[in-house]
Motif scaffolding. Sequence first.
Motif, PDB file in Angstrom:
ATOM      1  N   LYS A   2      26.038  12.668   4.387  1.00  0.00           N
ATOM      2  CA  LYS A   2      25.310  13.654   5.184  1.00  0.00           C
ATOM      3  C   LYS A   2      23.862  13.207   5.282  1.00  0.00           C
ATOM      4  CE  LYS A   2      28.060  17.529   3.485  1.00  0.00           C
ATOM      5  NZ  LYS A   2      28.012  18.771   2.715  1.00  0.00           N
ATOM      6  N   ARG A   3      23.280  13.425   6.449  1.00  0.00           N
ATOM      7  CA  ARG A   3      21.865  13.117   6.667  1.00  0.00           C
ATOM      8  C   ARG A   3      21.175  14.361   7.211  1.00  0.00           C
ATOM      9  NH1 ARG A   3      23.887   8.745   9.774  1.00  0.00           N
ATOM     10  NH2 ARG A   3      24.254   6.975   8.425  1.00  0.00           N
ATOM     11  N   PHE A   4      20.025  14.672   6.620  1.00  0.00           N
ATOM     12  CA  PHE A   4      19.215  15.794   7.075  1.00  0.00           C
ATOM     13  C   PHE A   4      17.807  15.282   7.339  1.00  0.00           C
ATOM     14  CE2 PHE A   4      22.449  17.640   4.305  1.00  0.00           C
ATOM     15  CZ  PHE A   4      22.965  18.650   5.102  1.00  0.00           C
ATOM     16  N   ALA A   5      17.324  15.487   8.542  1.00  0.00           N
ATOM     17  CA  ALA A   5      15.962  15.117   8.906  1.00  0.00           C
ATOM     18  C   ALA A   5      15.136  16.393   9.050  1.00  0.00           C
ATOM     19  CB  ALA A   5      15.955  14.343  10.217  1.00  0.00           C
ATOM     20  N   ALA A   6      13.842  16.295   8.749  1.00  0.00           N
ATOM     21  CA  ALA A   6      12.962  17.453   8.867  1.00  0.00           C
ATOM     22  C   ALA A   6      11.541  16.994   9.133  1.00  0.00           C
ATOM     23  CB  ALA A   6      13.016  18.281   7.576  1.00  0.00           C
ATOM     24  N   ASN A   7      10.681  17.973   9.408  1.00  0.00           N
ATOM     25  CA  ASN A   7       9.269  17.659   9.604  1.00  0.00           C
ATOM     26  C   ASN A   7       8.715  16.957   8.372  1.00  0.00           C
ATOM     27  OD1 ASN A   7       9.862  20.492  10.962  1.00  0.00           O
ATOM     28  ND2 ASN A   7       8.388  19.406  12.239  1.00  0.00           N
ATOM     29  N   TYR A   8       9.134  17.421   7.183  1.00  0.00           N
ATOM     30  CA  TYR A   8       8.728  16.812   5.914  1.00  0.00           C
ATOM     31  C   TYR A   8       9.918  16.800   4.965  1.00  0.00           C
ATOM     32  CZ  TYR A   8       3.859  17.478   7.339  1.00  0.00           C
ATOM     33  OH  TYR A   8       2.668  17.437   8.020  1.00  0.00           O
ATOM     34  N   ILE A   9       9.993  15.746   4.148  1.00  0.00           N
ATOM     35  CA  ILE A   9      10.961  15.674   3.054  1.00  0.00           C
ATOM     36  C   ILE A   9      10.150  15.555   1.762  1.00  0.00           C
ATOM     37  CG2 ILE A   9      12.849  14.398   1.965  1.00  0.00           C
ATOM     38  CD1 ILE A   9      13.753  15.445   4.637  1.00  0.00           C
ATOM     39  N   ALA A  10      10.381  16.465   0.823  1.00  0.00           N
ATOM     40  CA  ALA A  10       9.704  16.433  -0.476  1.00  0.00           C
ATOM     41  C   ALA A  10      10.714  15.963  -1.511  1.00  0.00           C
ATOM     42  CB  ALA A  10       9.173  17.815  -0.833  1.00  0.00           C
ATOM     43  N   CYS A  11      10.494  14.756  -2.020  1.00  0.00           N
ATOM     44  CA  CYS A  11      11.401  14.173  -3.018  1.00  0.00           C
ATOM     45  C   CYS A  11      10.532  13.575  -4.121  1.00  0.00           C
ATOM     46  CB  CYS A  11      12.309  13.136  -2.345  1.00  0.00           C
ATOM     47  SG  CYS A  11      13.632  12.531  -3.399  1.00  0.00           S
ATOM     48  N   GLN A  12      10.359  12.276  -4.143  1.00  0.00           N
ATOM     49  CA  GLN A  12       9.424  11.632  -5.081  1.00  0.00           C
ATOM     50  C   GLN A  12       7.986  11.793  -4.577  1.00  0.00           C
ATOM     51  OE1 GLN A  12      10.052   9.857  -7.962  1.00  0.00           O
ATOM     52  NE2 GLN A  12      12.266  10.083  -7.910  1.00  0.00           N
ATOM     53  N   SER A  13       7.854  11.976  -3.264  1.00  0.00           N
ATOM     54  CA  SER A  13       6.583  12.241  -2.593  1.00  0.00           C
ATOM     55  C   SER A  13       6.896  13.159  -1.424  1.00  0.00           C
ATOM     56  CB  SER A  13       5.946  10.928  -2.124  1.00  0.00           C
ATOM     57  OG  SER A  13       6.797  10.277  -1.193  1.00  0.00           O
ATOM     58  N   VAL A  14       5.885  13.516  -0.660  1.00  0.00           N
ATOM     59  CA  VAL A  14       6.093  14.352   0.520  1.00  0.00           C
ATOM     60  C   VAL A  14       5.860  13.462   1.739  1.00  0.00           C
ATOM     61  CG1 VAL A  14       5.356  16.404   1.783  1.00  0.00           C
ATOM     62  CG2 VAL A  14       5.335  16.411  -0.716  1.00  0.00           C
ATOM     63  N   ASP A  15       6.939  13.229   2.495  1.00  0.00           N
ATOM     64  CA  ASP A  15       6.878  12.298   3.617  1.00  0.00           C
ATOM     65  C   ASP A  15       7.147  13.009   4.927  1.00  0.00           C
ATOM     66  OD1 ASP A  15       6.550   9.867   1.996  1.00  0.00           O
ATOM     67  OD2 ASP A  15       8.571  10.337   1.294  1.00  0.00           O
ATOM     68  N   ARG A  16       6.334  12.708   5.924  1.00  0.00           N
ATOM     69  CA  ARG A  16       6.481  13.309   7.263  1.00  0.00           C
ATOM     70  C   ARG A  16       7.506  12.523   8.067  1.00  0.00           C
ATOM     71  NH1 ARG A  16       4.867  16.517  11.042  1.00  0.00           N
ATOM     72  NH2 ARG A  16       4.129  15.868  13.079  1.00  0.00           N
ATOM     73  N   LEU A  17       8.342  13.257   8.824  1.00  0.00           N
ATOM     74  CA  LEU A  17       9.357  12.688   9.707  1.00  0.00           C
ATOM     75  C   LEU A  17      10.225  11.647   9.001  1.00  0.00           C
ATOM     76  CD1 LEU A  17       7.360  12.478  13.031  1.00  0.00           C
ATOM     77  CD2 LEU A  17       9.034  14.193  12.348  1.00  0.00           C
ATOM     78  N   HIS A  18      10.904  12.097   7.979  1.00  0.00           N
ATOM     79  CA  HIS A  18      11.860  11.288   7.226  1.00  0.00           C
ATOM     80  C   HIS A  18      13.214  11.992   7.242  1.00  0.00           C
ATOM     81  CE1 HIS A  18       8.580   8.834   5.895  1.00  0.00           C
ATOM     82  NE2 HIS A  18       9.320   8.186   5.006  1.00  0.00           N
ATOM     83  N   TYR A  19      14.207  11.341   6.688  1.00  0.00           N
ATOM     84  CA  TYR A  19      15.500  11.993   6.498  1.00  0.00           C
ATOM     85  C   TYR A  19      16.008  11.678   5.109  1.00  0.00           C
ATOM     86  CZ  TYR A  19      17.925   7.528   7.528  1.00  0.00           C
ATOM     87  OH  TYR A  19      18.377   6.233   7.513  1.00  0.00           O
ATOM     88  N   VAL A  20      16.808  12.606   4.583  1.00  0.00           N
ATOM     89  CA  VAL A  20      17.418  12.437   3.268  1.00  0.00           C
ATOM     90  C   VAL A  20      18.907  12.203   3.487  1.00  0.00           C
ATOM     91  CG1 VAL A  20      17.694  14.934   2.921  1.00  0.00           C
ATOM     92  CG2 VAL A  20      17.692  13.418   0.948  1.00  0.00           C
ATOM     93  N   GLU A  21      19.457  11.282   2.715  1.00  0.00           N
ATOM     94  CA  GLU A  21      20.876  10.940   2.837  1.00  0.00           C
ATOM     95  C   GLU A  21      21.560  11.219   1.503  1.00  0.00           C
ATOM     96  OE1 GLU A  21      22.255   7.375   5.303  1.00  0.00           O
ATOM     97  OE2 GLU A  21      22.439   6.661   3.235  1.00  0.00           O
ATOM     98  N   VAL A  22      22.631  12.027   1.563  1.00  0.00           N
ATOM     99  CA  VAL A  22      23.396  12.363   0.361  1.00  0.00           C
ATOM    100  C   VAL A  22      24.879  12.145   0.638  1.00  0.00           C
ATOM    101  CG1 VAL A  22      21.740  14.043  -0.566  1.00  0.00           C
ATOM    102  CG2 VAL A  22      23.526  14.814   0.983  1.00  0.00           C
ATOM    103  N   THR A  23      25.618  11.859  -0.428  1.00  0.00           N
ATOM    104  CA  THR A  23      27.071  11.730  -0.290  1.00  0.00           C
ATOM    105  C   THR A  23      27.673  13.118  -0.225  1.00  0.00           C
ATOM    106  OG1 THR A  23      27.503  11.781  -2.656  1.00  0.00           O
ATOM    107  CG2 THR A  23      27.044   9.604  -1.679  1.00  0.00           C
ATOM    108  N   SER A  24      28.962  13.195   0.038  1.00  0.00           N
ATOM    109  CA  SER A  24      29.622  14.498   0.102  1.00  0.00           C
ATOM    110  C   SER A  24      29.573  15.211  -1.246  1.00  0.00           C
ATOM    111  CB  SER A  24      31.069  14.345   0.568  1.00  0.00           C
ATOM    112  OG  SER A  24      31.764  13.475  -0.292  1.00  0.00           O
ATOM    113  N   GLY A  25      29.360  14.487  -2.328  1.00  0.00           N
ATOM    114  CA  GLY A  25      29.222  15.086  -3.655  1.00  0.00           C
ATOM    115  C   GLY A  25      27.786  15.401  -4.009  1.00  0.00           C
ATOM    116  N   SER A  26      26.893  15.407  -3.021  1.00  0.00           N
ATOM    117  CA  SER A  26      25.466  15.706  -3.198  1.00  0.00           C
ATOM    118  C   SER A  26      24.737  14.704  -4.084  1.00  0.00           C
ATOM    119  CB  SER A  26      25.262  17.127  -3.727  1.00  0.00           C
ATOM    120  OG  SER A  26      25.731  18.048  -2.780  1.00  0.00           O
ATOM    121  N   VAL A  27      25.176  13.454  -4.066  1.00  0.00           N
ATOM    122  CA  VAL A  27      24.482  12.384  -4.789  1.00  0.00           C
ATOM    123  C   VAL A  27      23.460  11.770  -3.835  1.00  0.00           C
ATOM    124  CG1 VAL A  27      24.741  10.135  -5.910  1.00  0.00           C
ATOM    125  CG2 VAL A  27      26.420  11.945  -6.332  1.00  0.00           C
ATOM    126  N   LEU A  28      22.236  11.635  -4.296  1.00  0.00           N
ATOM    127  CA  LEU A  28      21.143  11.133  -3.468  1.00  0.00           C
ATOM    128  C   LEU A  28      21.287   9.639  -3.200  1.00  0.00           C
ATOM    129  CD1 LEU A  28      18.364  11.684  -2.117  1.00  0.00           C
ATOM    130  CD2 LEU A  28      17.337  11.108  -4.323  1.00  0.00           C
TER     131      LEU A  28
END
Length: 155
Positions: A2-28
């Motif tokens: 699964k891929r989710f894109a947003a105005n900002y992704i807050a993970c290890q840092s806060v990044d503008r116009l990025h996407y987060v990718e996770v497996t179906s088991g919610s593994v990053l």
Amino acid sequence: MKRFAANYIACQSVDRLHYVEVTSGSVLNGVFPLEKELAGTSFLNGVIWVVPAALGWEVADVWSRLTAIHQQMPDTSVPEMLKELIDTLAVPTVGELPAFLESSILDQDVINNEQATYLPVQGKSVSLFLIRGIRLSAAEFGANNSGGNRYVERL
């Protein structure tokens, strides 16, 4: 996957116009720059906060942490608040955690380890929370948790 894109992704840092990718088991799998349109990517308006699943946080937990930091920094944007939180969560020292995090306990052996972190790690399970909006007024972001679900949603 699964891929989710947003105005900002807050993970290890806060990044503008990025996407987060996770497996179906919610593994990053990672957080990546959004350089072009990607098939199968959900585009969401707001900020996605990637939180380690080991914390066991739910919408109410995210809401209470955002409310606490908002009280300390009322004029900042959600991405700025999350950057502060991420900096605090990066290397917690036992006994020096902020009050709003004391109720979130990882395995005690992990906390006592010098490498302990409350940040999400690639290859580990995560929870994704969508925070709708970049700026929130004091009225919208008051202490009334009953309205929290309008602003925070678990993905």
